[in-house]
Design an enzyme around this catalytic site. Structure first.
Site, PDB file in Angstrom:
ATOM      1  N   HIS A   1       5.355  -3.106  20.099  1.00 39.49           N
ATOM      2  CA  HIS A   1       5.435  -2.202  18.960  1.00 39.49           C
ATOM      3  C   HIS A   1       5.922  -2.953  17.719  1.00 39.49           C
ATOM      4  O   HIS A   1       6.483  -4.047  17.841  1.00 39.49           O
ATOM      5  CB  HIS A   1       6.381  -1.029  19.271  1.00 39.49           C
ATOM      6  CG  HIS A   1       5.927  -0.168  20.408  1.00 39.49           C
ATOM      7  ND1 HIS A   1       6.303  -0.396  21.713  1.00 39.49           N
ATOM      8  CD2 HIS A   1       5.113   0.916  20.441  1.00 39.49           C
ATOM      9  CE1 HIS A   1       5.750   0.506  22.505  1.00 39.49           C
ATOM     10  NE2 HIS A   1       5.018   1.312  21.757  1.00 39.49           N
TER      11      HIS A   1
ATOM     12  N   ALA B   1       0.294   6.245   2.246  1.00 36.28           N
ATOM     13  CA  ALA B   1      -0.047   7.329   3.162  1.00 36.28           C
ATOM     14  C   ALA B   1      -1.394   7.075   3.832  1.00 36.28           C
ATOM     15  O   ALA B   1      -2.353   6.627   3.194  1.00 36.28           O
ATOM     16  CB  ALA B   1      -0.071   8.658   2.407  1.00 36.28           C
TER      17      ALA B   1
ATOM     18  N   ARG C   1      -4.666  -3.063   3.360  1.00 34.95           N
ATOM     19  CA  ARG C   1      -4.837  -4.222   2.489  1.00 34.95           C
ATOM     20  C   ARG C   1      -3.524  -4.486   1.763  1.00 34.95           C
ATOM     21  O   ARG C   1      -2.894  -3.565   1.254  1.00 34.95           O
ATOM     22  CB  ARG C   1      -5.964  -3.984   1.475  1.00 34.95           C
ATOM     23  CG  ARG C   1      -7.312  -3.752   2.123  1.00 34.95           C
ATOM     24  CD  ARG C   1      -8.365  -3.432   1.060  1.00 34.95           C
ATOM     25  NE  ARG C   1      -9.673  -3.185   1.652  1.00 34.95           N
ATOM     26  CZ  ARG C   1     -10.080  -2.018   2.112  1.00 34.95           C
ATOM     27  NH1 ARG C   1      -9.254  -0.974   2.071  1.00 34.95           N
ATOM     28  NH2 ARG C   1     -11.269  -1.876   2.634  1.00 34.95           N
TER      29      ARG C   1
END
Length: 266
Positions: A165, A194, A214
């Site tokens: 993780h 978001a 990105r």
């Protein structure tokens, strides 16, 4: 000679009454032994819980302008409930107590809609705003002063035990619905937009947007310690289109100049 069946986990001989391939002790998984050397670890863990309690409450007032009173935060903020219950579950997880940590995290999930595995390591001043649908995996590590919004996933991408993780640095903001997947590292002072999907390491002082995420560097800009403007994000695709448009305009001007020179020389 009768063949003896052995438990696939511990290797103990199974009794004829045991119908499965595992012994009853392994099926229940409730073996627990507290050693004397663990007492110091327990004291340290309890101190961490108490210290974090104050910092988590303080973070709610600093990061949420809607927070009005201590009573309101303690009774009406699911993110606070989830984190406080996680810290207790993590304490039991660290001392090796079986069953109880997962059961506490399950109760927290039922109450708050936020799922945090008791093995996850979370720093100070952590705040989950709204929180519904948030999932934080077992080997996730979260630094200090991190803010997470609803629907965020810190998920794994492997079935192999071990680190699977993400690790988040300090002063990180993760926008609503963002997915950070795999054992990647997110640097300090990073803002993740978001619904972004992040699947690779992110250097410090960066902004990440898009699917897949990105990286947009913020060189030369001082990033405040608490930066909640997770809606104020660049759009790299729009920026690229604008750059291409400027180049086309420049080419058109050059072609026009060449035409004028040719016509003037004729």
């Amino acid at each position: 000679m009768e063949n003896k069946l052995e438990c696939l986990i511990c290797g103990n001989t199974l009794s004829p009454k045991e119908k499965s391939e595992y012994c009853s002790k392994c099926l229940l998984g409730l073996e627990f032994e507290l050693k004397e050397e663990d007492l110091e670890k327990i004291k340290q863990q309890l101190k961490t819980i108490l210290d974090s309690f104050g910092s988590d409450i303080r973070a709610a007032f600093i990061k949420d302008p809607a927070a009005r009173s201590l009573v309101e935060v303690l009774t009406s903020y699911p993110g606070i409930h989830a984190v406080l219950l996680h810290r207790v579950a993590h304490f039991f997880y660290e001392i090796g107590l079986p069953f109880v940590p997962r059961y506490i995290s399950h109760i927290a999930r039922q109450i708050t809609g936020i799922e945090i595995h008791p093995g996850a390591k979370i720093g100070k001043d952590f705040f989950i705003d709204h929180g519904s649908g948030t999932v934080i995996g077992e080997t996730a590590e979260i630094g200090d002063n991190v803010t997470i919004y609803q629907g965020v996933t810190l998920g794994g991408t492997s079935l192999t035990p071990g680190k699977r993780h993400p690790t988040l640095g300090n002063n990180v903001v993760v926008g609503a619905g963002a997915k950070i997947l795999g054992p990647i590292k997110i640097g300090d002072n990073v803002k993740i937009g978001a619904n972004s999907v992040v699947i690779s390491d992110v250097p410090p002082n960066s902004v990440v947007v898009g699917v897949p995420g990105r990286i947009v560097s913020r060189e030369g800009e001082k990033i405040p310690t608490i930066d909640l403007h997770h809606g104020d994000l660049p759009d790299p695709i729009v920026d690229m289109i604008k750059t291409i448009q400027r180049k086309i305009e420049n080419l058109e001007k050059e072609v026009q100049n060449l035409k004028q020179k040719k016509e003037g020389g004729a």
